[in-house]
Design an enzyme around this catalytic site. Structure first.
Site, mmCIF file in Angstrom:
data_model
loop_
_atom_site.group_PDB
_atom_site.id
_atom_site.type_symbol
_atom_site.label_atom_id
_atom_site.label_comp_id
_atom_site.label_asym_id
_atom_site.label_seq_id
_atom_site.Cartn_x
_atom_site.Cartn_y
_atom_site.Cartn_z
ATOM 1 N N HIS A 92 1.454 6.869 0.177
ATOM 2 C CA HIS A 92 0.692 5.937 1.003
ATOM 3 C C HIS A 92 -0.750 5.938 0.508
ATOM 4 O O HIS A 92 -1.472 6.913 0.700
ATOM 5 C CB HIS A 92 0.754 6.394 2.460
ATOM 6 C CG HIS A 92 0.209 5.423 3.439
ATOM 7 N ND1 HIS A 92 -1.141 5.208 3.604
ATOM 8 C CD2 HIS A 92 0.830 4.597 4.308
ATOM 9 C CE1 HIS A 92 -1.333 4.305 4.543
ATOM 10 N NE2 HIS A 92 -0.144 3.911 4.990
ATOM 11 N N HIS A 143 0.803 -1.224 0.000
ATOM 12 C CA HIS A 143 0.000 0.000 0.000
ATOM 13 C C HIS A 143 0.838 1.277 0.000
ATOM 14 O O HIS A 143 0.282 2.369 -0.143
ATOM 15 C CB HIS A 143 -0.932 0.013 1.213
ATOM 16 C CG HIS A 143 -0.193 0.161 2.504
ATOM 17 N ND1 HIS A 143 0.557 -0.860 3.041
ATOM 18 C CD2 HIS A 143 -0.062 1.214 3.341
ATOM 19 C CE1 HIS A 143 1.120 -0.436 4.156
ATOM 20 N NE2 HIS A 143 0.760 0.817 4.366
#
Length: 166
Positions: free
Chosen positions: A92, A78
């Protein structure tokens, strides 16, 4: 290759062309750029990890916002870090997406890879993020060493496409 595979469209996004300028980052994901303070997570909104912006994605591809070296790829896919020209950057995707354990993410790079601004880093599924419990799509683009840089300024907020100057 099956009989009908010839007619299938390649669904992997291509790299994008960007006008790279020293010291300027480009938007890594299509979507709405928002102030960091508007992110619903104190670690990001309070700038604990560094200054940057939030992004509400409409696209599902993450492109390199600058040229550099991939410094980290989260095990759960992620988040990706890039270092170059004295800048340490973290992309992120989503909030609490670590709980998805990589489901819906497809990373195209690995630590140590040299990347160019506009190069595809990874893709993600907005649908997978939206259906995961306790997870949000709002993402963070952070300069983790912003305290070490002489000037840090966001040039753009609002709806934009990957490749626009931030």
């Amino acid at each position: 290759m099956g009989l009908f595979d010839f007619f299938k469209k390649n669904s992997t996004p291509a790299d994008i062309t960007v006008a790279e300028e020293a010291g300027v980052l480009v938007q890594p994901i299509d979507g709405k750029v928002i102030p960091l303070a508007d992110i619903n997570d104190g670690v990001f909104s309070e700038g604990i990890l560094g200054q940057g912006v939030g992004l509400i994605p409409s696209g599902q591809a993450v492109y390199a916002p600058m040229s550099g070296t991939i410094s980290t790829v989260a095990e759960t896919k992620h988040a990706v870090g890039i270092e170059g020209n004295g800048v340490e950057l973290l992309i992120h995707v989503g909030l609490e997406t670590v709980s998805m354990n990589g489901k819906g993410f497809d990373v195209k790079v690995k630590e140590g890879d040299q990347v160019k601004a506009g190069q595809l880093l990874y893709t993600f599924s907005l649908a997978e993020i939206e259906k995961a419990e306790g997870v949000e799509t709002t993402s963070a683009i952070l300069v983790t060493n912003s305290d070490d840089l002489p000037n840090f300024e966001v040039l753009f907020y609002g709806e934009g496409k990957a490749g626009l100057m931030l």
